[in-house]
Design a protein around this motif. Sequence first.
Motif, mmCIF file in Angstrom:
data_model
loop_
_atom_site.group_PDB
_atom_site.id
_atom_site.type_symbol
_atom_site.label_atom_id
_atom_site.label_comp_id
_atom_site.label_asym_id
_atom_site.label_seq_id
_atom_site.Cartn_x
_atom_site.Cartn_y
_atom_site.Cartn_z
ATOM 1 N N VAL A 152 0.820 -1.216 0.000
ATOM 2 C CA VAL A 152 0.000 0.000 0.000
ATOM 3 C C VAL A 152 0.852 1.263 0.000
ATOM 4 O O VAL A 152 0.494 2.258 -0.646
ATOM 5 C CB VAL A 152 -0.975 -0.013 1.198
ATOM 6 C CG1 VAL A 152 -1.636 1.364 1.389
ATOM 7 C CG2 VAL A 152 -2.052 -1.069 0.997
ATOM 8 N N GLU A 153 1.978 1.231 0.685
ATOM 9 C CA GLU A 153 2.808 2.449 0.778
ATOM 10 C C GLU A 153 3.266 2.928 -0.603
ATOM 11 O O GLU A 153 3.022 4.083 -0.973
ATOM 12 C CB GLU A 153 3.985 2.187 1.718
ATOM 13 C CG GLU A 153 4.738 3.457 2.132
ATOM 14 C CD GLU A 153 5.814 3.850 1.141
ATOM 15 O OE1 GLU A 153 6.065 5.069 0.991
ATOM 16 O OE2 GLU A 153 6.400 2.940 0.518
ATOM 17 N N PRO A 154 3.883 2.086 -1.439
ATOM 18 C CA PRO A 154 4.251 2.553 -2.781
ATOM 19 C C PRO A 154 3.030 2.739 -3.690
ATOM 20 O O PRO A 154 3.067 3.532 -4.631
ATOM 21 C CB PRO A 154 5.170 1.454 -3.310
ATOM 22 C CG PRO A 154 4.826 0.241 -2.532
ATOM 23 C CD PRO A 154 4.445 0.728 -1.179
ATOM 24 N N LEU A 155 1.951 2.015 -3.403
ATOM 25 C CA LEU A 155 0.727 2.160 -4.197
ATOM 26 C C LEU A 155 0.195 3.582 -4.096
ATOM 27 O O LEU A 155 -0.124 4.224 -5.112
ATOM 28 C CB LEU A 155 -0.324 1.159 -3.697
ATOM 29 C CG LEU A 155 -1.645 1.075 -4.462
ATOM 30 C CD1 LEU A 155 -1.422 0.534 -5.857
ATOM 31 C CD2 LEU A 155 -2.631 0.188 -3.695
ATOM 32 N N LEU A 156 0.134 4.109 -2.883
ATOM 33 C CA LEU A 156 -0.369 5.461 -2.685
ATOM 34 C C LEU A 156 0.610 6.519 -3.181
ATOM 35 O O LEU A 156 0.205 7.640 -3.524
ATOM 36 C CB LEU A 156 -0.663 5.696 -1.198
ATOM 37 C CG LEU A 156 -1.826 4.887 -0.620
ATOM 38 C CD1 LEU A 156 -1.905 5.062 0.883
ATOM 39 C CD2 LEU A 156 -3.147 5.295 -1.275
ATOM 40 N N ALA A 157 1.880 6.147 -3.249
ATOM 41 C CA ALA A 157 2.897 7.085 -3.740
ATOM 42 C C ALA A 157 3.041 7.032 -5.257
ATOM 43 O O ALA A 157 3.778 7.844 -5.834
ATOM 44 C CB ALA A 157 4.243 6.779 -3.077
ATOM 45 N N GLY A 158 2.362 6.088 -5.897
ATOM 46 C CA GLY A 158 2.410 5.997 -7.355
ATOM 47 C C GLY A 158 3.638 5.299 -7.903
ATOM 48 O O GLY A 158 3.942 5.440 -9.092
ATOM 49 N N ILE A 202 -6.953 11.157 1.225
ATOM 50 C CA ILE A 202 -6.215 11.247 -0.038
ATOM 51 C C ILE A 202 -7.109 11.979 -1.033
ATOM 52 O O ILE A 202 -8.340 11.984 -0.887
ATOM 53 C CB ILE A 202 -5.820 9.860 -0.611
ATOM 54 C CG1 ILE A 202 -7.059 8.987 -0.876
ATOM 55 C CG2 ILE A 202 -4.838 9.150 0.309
ATOM 56 C CD1 ILE A 202 -6.754 7.666 -1.566
ATOM 57 N N ASN A 203 -6.491 12.608 -2.036
ATOM 58 C CA ASN A 203 -7.301 13.327 -3.016
ATOM 59 C C ASN A 203 -7.658 12.427 -4.194
ATOM 60 O O ASN A 203 -7.250 11.267 -4.263
ATOM 61 C CB ASN A 203 -6.595 14.606 -3.473
ATOM 62 C CG ASN A 203 -5.254 14.330 -4.142
ATOM 63 O OD1 ASN A 203 -5.006 13.234 -4.647
ATOM 64 N ND2 ASN A 203 -4.374 15.323 -4.137
ATOM 65 N N LEU A 204 -8.413 12.989 -5.135
ATOM 66 C CA LEU A 204 -8.901 12.197 -6.258
ATOM 67 C C LEU A 204 -7.755 11.707 -7.137
ATOM 68 O O LEU A 204 -7.800 10.590 -7.659
ATOM 69 C CB LEU A 204 -9.889 13.030 -7.088
ATOM 70 C CG LEU A 204 -10.585 12.299 -8.237
ATOM 71 C CD1 LEU A 204 -11.410 11.127 -7.722
ATOM 72 C CD2 LEU A 204 -11.473 13.270 -9.016
ATOM 73 N N ALA A 205 -6.739 12.540 -7.313
ATOM 74 C CA ALA A 205 -5.598 12.146 -8.141
ATOM 75 C C ALA A 205 -4.908 10.905 -7.567
ATOM 76 O O ALA A 205 -4.578 9.961 -8.302
ATOM 77 C CB ALA A 205 -4.604 13.291 -8.266
ATOM 78 N N THR A 206 -4.707 10.902 -6.262
ATOM 79 C CA THR A 206 -4.072 9.749 -5.616
ATOM 80 C C THR A 206 -4.963 8.515 -5.704
ATOM 81 O O THR A 206 -4.481 7.406 -5.960
ATOM 82 C CB THR A 206 -3.762 10.076 -4.141
ATOM 83 O OG1 THR A 206 -2.870 11.193 -4.077
ATOM 84 C CG2 THR A 206 -3.131 8.885 -3.435
ATOM 85 N N GLU A 207 -6.274 8.720 -5.506
ATOM 86 C CA GLU A 207 -7.209 7.594 -5.592
ATOM 87 C C GLU A 207 -7.187 6.975 -6.981
ATOM 88 O O GLU A 207 -7.117 5.752 -7.135
ATOM 89 C CB GLU A 207 -8.614 8.082 -5.233
ATOM 90 C CG GLU A 207 -9.666 6.980 -5.138
ATOM 91 C CD GLU A 207 -10.406 6.759 -6.449
ATOM 92 O OE1 GLU A 207 -11.119 5.743 -6.544
ATOM 93 O OE2 GLU A 207 -10.265 7.576 -7.391
ATOM 94 N N HIS A 208 -7.214 7.818 -8.019
ATOM 95 C CA HIS A 208 -7.181 7.315 -9.389
ATOM 96 C C HIS A 208 -5.865 6.601 -9.690
ATOM 97 O O HIS A 208 -5.852 5.522 -10.296
ATOM 98 C CB HIS A 208 -7.364 8.474 -10.377
ATOM 99 C CG HIS A 208 -8.798 8.825 -10.629
ATOM 100 N ND1 HIS A 208 -9.797 8.601 -9.709
ATOM 101 C CD2 HIS A 208 -9.397 9.396 -11.707
ATOM 102 C CE1 HIS A 208 -10.952 9.011 -10.212
ATOM 103 N NE2 HIS A 208 -10.737 9.494 -11.421
ATOM 104 N N MET A 209 -4.768 7.206 -9.273
ATOM 105 C CA MET A 209 -3.452 6.647 -9.547
ATOM 106 C C MET A 209 -3.286 5.284 -8.882
ATOM 107 O O MET A 209 -2.849 4.305 -9.516
ATOM 108 C CB MET A 209 -2.376 7.613 -9.042
ATOM 109 C CG MET A 209 -0.948 7.157 -9.255
ATOM 110 S SD MET A 209 0.225 8.478 -8.823
ATOM 111 C CE MET A 209 -0.205 8.783 -7.093
ATOM 112 N N ALA A 210 -3.667 5.198 -7.600
ATOM 113 C CA ALA A 210 -3.525 3.940 -6.874
ATOM 114 C C ALA A 210 -4.436 2.854 -7.447
ATOM 115 O O ALA A 210 -4.036 1.692 -7.566
ATOM 116 C CB ALA A 210 -3.834 4.165 -5.397
ATOM 117 N N THR A 211 -5.636 3.234 -7.819
ATOM 118 C CA THR A 211 -6.575 2.264 -8.380
ATOM 119 C C THR A 211 -6.067 1.711 -9.698
ATOM 120 O O THR A 211 -6.178 0.502 -9.978
ATOM 121 C CB THR A 211 -7.960 2.902 -8.575
ATOM 122 O OG1 THR A 211 -8.472 3.322 -7.297
ATOM 123 C CG2 THR A 211 -8.942 1.916 -9.194
#
Length: 228
Positions: free
Chosen positions: A11-17, A60-69
Motif C-alpha cells: 500500500v505504501e508505494p501504491l499510494l505514492a504511485g 487522499i485526493n482524487l488524483a491519488t485515488e485514481h493513480m492507486a486504483t
Amino acid sequence: MKADRLLERFVEPLLAGRRQECRDVLAEAIAGGMDPKDVYTTVIWPAMYQIDLLYRQDRINLATEHMATRINRLVADQLQTHLKRKQINGKKIVITCANGEPEELGAQMCADLFEAEGWEIYFVGGGVPNDEILSLVGQVRPDILLIFGTQPSGVAEVRLLIDLIREVGVNPTMNILISGGVFARAEGLWKEVNADLYARTATEAMEIAENAQPRKPEIRIPGAPKKR
C-alpha cells in the motif's frame, strides 16, 4: 511473509504511485511461494478497500485515488495469468458493475477468480444499459448475475435492473448476487433492492455462488401488487 505485512509493504508505494515497486513487492511474494489467488484476496482486494476508505475520509485526493486504483488494476492484470485454473464446472456467471474505475477493478477481480474456479465468465463491466444486460441474461442464461459496487446515487438503478429482470422472467432460476460499493457500507441494503444473495468479499462471493441453489421463481397472482 505474513499477509498483513505484505499488504503494508504494497500500500505504501501504491499510494505514492511507484508502479515498479508495487510490481516488485508482489513478484517477491510469488517467488517466495505465495499462491497468486492469495495475493488477490489478501493484498490487492484489501488494498482496493483501503484506497476507497481513505478517499471517502478525505485523507487522499482524487488524483491519488485514481493513480492507486490504476496501479492496482495493472498488477491484477499481470497477476491474472498466474492464477491456477480448475476444470470447467459447467456454471455460468454474468458480472456487471457501476461505471467507475474502483468498481471495474473489484468486478474484474471477481471475474478472474471465478474463472480460475472453473466458471464460464461474461464480464460486461460498467455503463451497460439495463435492457442490454437483460438481453445478455436471456441469451446466456447464467446461474448467477453478480452486480458489483455502486455509489449511493446508483442504488435506484440497481433496483430497476433487478425489477426488470424479475418482471420479464427471462431467467427465473438465476440468483442475483450483490457485492461491493455502498452495499458493503449499508447493512441490509442488498435486500432493499430485492437481490437474492450478498457477499462482502470475492472469496465469499465464490463460496456463496458455489453453494447457491437455483432460485425458486415467484408465483404472481394477477392483480396483486408487486413486491417492494
